[in-house]
Design a protein around this motif. Structure first.
Motif, PDB file in Angstrom:
ATOM      1  N   VAL A 164      -2.446 -11.778   0.561  1.00 41.53           N
ATOM      2  CA  VAL A 164      -0.907 -11.697   0.674  1.00 41.53           C
ATOM      3  C   VAL A 164      -0.690 -11.494   2.276  1.00 41.53           C
ATOM      4  O   VAL A 164      -1.404 -10.539   2.855  1.00 41.53           O
ATOM      5  N   SER A 165       0.288 -12.035   2.692  1.00 40.86           N
ATOM      6  CA  SER A 165       0.691 -11.680   4.117  1.00 40.86           C
ATOM      7  C   SER A 165       2.319 -11.633   4.074  1.00 40.86           C
ATOM      8  O   SER A 165       2.989 -12.157   3.157  1.00 40.86           O
ATOM      9  N   ASN A 207       3.542  -5.718   2.324  1.00 44.39           N
ATOM     10  CA  ASN A 207       2.439  -4.759   1.988  1.00 44.39           C
ATOM     11  C   ASN A 207       2.429  -4.572   0.270  1.00 44.39           C
ATOM     12  O   ASN A 207       3.291  -4.913  -0.402  1.00 44.39           O
ATOM     13  N   LEU A 208       1.077  -4.634  -0.139  1.00 46.42           N
ATOM     14  CA  LEU A 208       0.847  -4.667  -1.554  1.00 46.42           C
ATOM     15  C   LEU A 208       1.536  -3.508  -2.300  1.00 46.42           C
ATOM     16  O   LEU A 208       1.775  -3.598  -3.793  1.00 46.42           O
ATOM     17  N   ASP A 209       1.821  -2.081  -1.450  1.00 46.01           N
ATOM     18  CA  ASP A 209       2.452  -1.402  -2.060  1.00 46.01           C
ATOM     19  C   ASP A 209       3.902  -1.528  -2.424  1.00 46.01           C
ATOM     20  O   ASP A 209       4.711  -0.771  -2.940  1.00 46.01           O
ATOM     21  N   SER A 210       4.415  -2.643  -2.032  1.00 42.41           N
ATOM     22  CA  SER A 210       5.851  -3.156  -1.987  1.00 42.41           C
ATOM     23  C   SER A 210       6.107  -4.257  -3.180  1.00 42.41           C
ATOM     24  O   SER A 210       7.222  -4.330  -3.624  1.00 42.41           O
ATOM     25  N   SER A 237       2.592  -2.317  -7.979  1.00 42.57           N
ATOM     26  CA  SER A 237       2.628  -1.866  -6.722  1.00 42.57           C
ATOM     27  C   SER A 237       2.764  -0.376  -6.806  1.00 42.57           C
ATOM     28  O   SER A 237       1.896   0.050  -5.760  1.00 42.57           O
ATOM     29  N   ARG A 250      -7.065  -4.687  -6.728  1.00 46.70           N
ATOM     30  CA  ARG A 250      -6.202  -4.768  -5.258  1.00 46.70           C
ATOM     31  C   ARG A 250      -6.913  -3.929  -4.176  1.00 46.70           C
ATOM     32  O   ARG A 250      -7.609  -3.079  -4.464  1.00 46.70           O
ATOM     33  N   ASN A 265      -5.613  -2.476  -0.885  1.00 48.29           N
ATOM     34  CA  ASN A 265      -4.688  -2.456  -0.008  1.00 48.29           C
ATOM     35  C   ASN A 265      -4.867  -2.541   1.402  1.00 48.29           C
ATOM     36  O   ASN A 265      -4.040  -3.091   2.025  1.00 48.29           O
ATOM     37  N   LYS A 270      -6.954  -4.677   2.721  1.00 47.72           N
ATOM     38  CA  LYS A 270      -7.206  -6.140   3.000  1.00 47.72           C
ATOM     39  C   LYS A 270      -5.970  -6.821   2.730  1.00 47.72           C
ATOM     40  O   LYS A 270      -5.728  -7.969   2.923  1.00 47.72           O
ATOM     41  N   ASN A 271      -5.096  -6.095   1.885  1.00 45.94           N
ATOM     42  CA  ASN A 271      -3.723  -6.815   1.287  1.00 45.94           C
ATOM     43  C   ASN A 271      -4.104  -8.049   0.452  1.00 45.94           C
ATOM     44  O   ASN A 271      -3.679  -9.380   0.521  1.00 45.94           O
ATOM     45  N   THR A 272      -5.161  -7.990  -0.322  1.00 46.89           N
ATOM     46  CA  THR A 272      -5.727  -8.807  -1.367  1.00 46.89           C
ATOM     47  C   THR A 272      -5.952  -8.343  -2.423  1.00 46.89           C
ATOM     48  O   THR A 272      -5.960  -7.112  -3.024  1.00 46.89           O
TER      49      THR A 272
END
Length: 123
Positions: A24-25, A28-31, A53, A72, A74, A76-78
Protein backbone atom coordinates in the motif's frame (compact mmCIF):
# COMPACT_ATOMS: atom_id res chain seq x y z
CA UNK A 1 -3.28 8.97 -4.16
CA UNK A 2 -3.78 5.55 -2.65
CA UNK A 3 -2.27 2.69 -4.61
CA UNK A 4 -2.39 -1.03 -3.88
CA UNK A 5 -0.32 -3.70 -5.59
CA UNK A 6 -0.96 -7.40 -5.05
CA UNK A 7 1.62 -10.13 -5.50
CA UNK A 8 2.16 -13.78 -4.66
CA UNK A 9 -0.44 -15.51 -6.78
CA UNK A 10 0.27 -18.66 -8.72
CA UNK A 11 -0.66 -22.24 -9.54
CA UNK A 12 -0.74 -24.74 -6.70
CA UNK A 13 -2.21 -28.16 -6.01
CA UNK A 14 -5.05 -28.78 -3.56
CA UNK A 15 -3.84 -28.78 0.02
CA UNK A 16 -0.89 -26.49 -0.69
CA UNK A 17 -0.35 -22.93 0.50
CA UNK A 18 0.21 -19.48 -0.94
CA UNK A 19 0.95 -16.13 0.63
CA UNK A 20 -0.44 -13.02 -1.03
CA UNK A 21 0.92 -9.56 -0.32
CA UNK A 22 -0.66 -6.16 -0.78
CA UNK A 23 1.75 -3.24 -0.89
CA UNK A 24 0.00 0.00 0.00
CA UNK A 25 1.25 3.48 -0.85
CA UNK A 26 -0.20 6.93 -0.45
CA UNK A 27 -1.70 6.22 2.96
CA UNK A 28 -0.60 4.61 6.21
CA UNK A 29 -2.18 1.34 7.25
CA UNK A 30 -3.25 2.85 10.55
CA UNK A 31 -5.62 5.09 8.57
CA UNK A 32 -7.41 2.56 6.37
CA UNK A 33 -9.07 -0.80 6.69
CA UNK A 34 -7.84 -3.36 4.18
CA UNK A 35 -9.92 -6.08 2.66
CA UNK A 36 -9.11 -9.06 0.48
CA UNK A 37 -11.63 -10.03 -2.17
CA UNK A 38 -11.77 -12.58 -4.93
CA UNK A 39 -13.61 -13.04 -8.16
CA UNK A 40 -13.93 -16.28 -10.08
CA UNK A 41 -14.94 -16.34 -13.76
CA UNK A 42 -18.65 -15.65 -14.12
CA UNK A 43 -19.07 -14.93 -10.42
CA UNK A 44 -19.54 -11.80 -8.37
CA UNK A 45 -16.69 -10.37 -6.37
CA UNK A 46 -16.80 -11.75 -2.84
CA UNK A 47 -15.15 -10.69 0.37
CA UNK A 48 -12.59 -13.02 1.88
CA UNK A 49 -11.06 -11.22 4.83
CA UNK A 50 -10.44 -7.78 6.26
CA UNK A 51 -8.26 -6.15 8.90
CA UNK A 52 -9.11 -3.00 10.79
CA UNK A 53 -6.91 0.07 10.89
CA UNK A 54 -7.78 0.94 14.47
CA UNK A 55 -6.87 -2.19 16.39
CA UNK A 56 -5.96 -4.83 13.83
CA UNK A 57 -9.18 -6.77 14.31
CA UNK A 58 -9.73 -9.38 11.64
CA UNK A 59 -12.72 -10.99 10.01
CA UNK A 60 -13.10 -13.91 7.60
CA UNK A 61 -15.77 -15.27 5.36
CA UNK A 62 -17.16 -18.67 6.31
CA UNK A 63 -15.59 -20.26 3.26
CA UNK A 64 -12.02 -19.44 4.34
CA UNK A 65 -12.18 -19.17 8.13
CA UNK A 66 -9.65 -21.52 9.67
CA UNK A 67 -7.60 -21.77 6.46
CA UNK A 68 -6.68 -18.15 5.65
CA UNK A 69 -4.92 -15.67 7.90
CA UNK A 70 -4.73 -11.93 7.29
CA UNK A 71 -1.98 -9.82 8.84
CA UNK A 72 -0.36 -6.45 8.42
CA UNK A 73 3.09 -4.97 8.76
CA UNK A 74 2.73 -1.28 9.49
CA UNK A 75 6.46 -0.67 9.11
CA UNK A 76 6.39 -2.01 5.55
CA UNK A 77 2.86 -0.77 4.86
CA UNK A 78 1.85 -4.18 3.59
CA UNK A 79 -0.99 -6.57 4.29
CA UNK A 80 -0.60 -10.30 3.75
CA UNK A 81 -3.05 -13.13 3.24
CA UNK A 82 -1.68 -16.54 4.18
CA UNK A 83 -3.76 -19.19 2.44
CA UNK A 84 -3.39 -22.77 3.65
CA UNK A 85 -5.09 -25.99 2.63
CA UNK A 86 -6.16 -24.46 -0.65
CA UNK A 87 -9.07 -25.96 -2.53
CA UNK A 88 -10.03 -25.83 -6.20
CA UNK A 89 -12.93 -23.56 -5.28
CA UNK A 90 -10.43 -20.97 -4.06
CA UNK A 91 -9.40 -20.39 -7.67
CA UNK A 92 -10.00 -16.73 -8.52
CA UNK A 93 -8.39 -13.37 -9.06
CA UNK A 94 -7.61 -11.95 -5.63
CA UNK A 95 -7.78 -8.22 -4.96
CA UNK A 96 -6.89 -6.07 -2.01
CA UNK A 97 -8.78 -2.87 -1.34
CA UNK A 98 -8.62 0.06 1.05
CA UNK A 99 -11.40 1.94 2.75
CA UNK A 100 -11.78 4.28 5.68
CA UNK A 101 -13.74 2.94 8.65
CA UNK A 102 -15.40 0.18 6.68
CA UNK A 103 -14.25 -3.11 8.24
CA UNK A 104 -16.52 -5.40 6.34
CA UNK A 105 -16.66 -7.70 3.34
CA UNK A 106 -18.98 -5.64 1.15
CA UNK A 107 -16.84 -4.51 -1.80
CA UNK A 108 -19.02 -1.44 -2.25
CA UNK A 109 -17.58 -0.02 0.98
CA UNK A 110 -14.02 0.16 -0.37
CA UNK A 111 -12.64 3.07 -2.35
CA UNK A 112 -9.31 1.98 -3.75
CA UNK A 113 -8.40 -1.30 -5.41
CA UNK A 114 -5.39 -3.12 -6.70
CA UNK A 115 -5.19 -4.82 -10.09
CA UNK A 116 -5.44 -8.33 -8.71
CA UNK A 117 -3.34 -11.49 -8.71
CA UNK A 118 -4.43 -14.87 -10.08
CA UNK A 119 -4.65 -17.87 -7.79
CA UNK A 120 -5.27 -21.24 -9.41
CA UNK A 121 -5.70 -24.43 -7.39
CA UNK A 122 -5.63 -27.51 -9.58
CA UNK A 123 -4.10 -30.94 -9.88
Amino acid sequence: QVQLVESGGGLVQPGESLRLSCAVSGVNLDSVDIGWFRQAPGAEREGVSCIASLDGSTYYSDSVRGRFTISRDNAKNTVSLQMDNLKPEDTAVYYCAAGRRVFGLDPRLYDDWGQGTQVTVSL
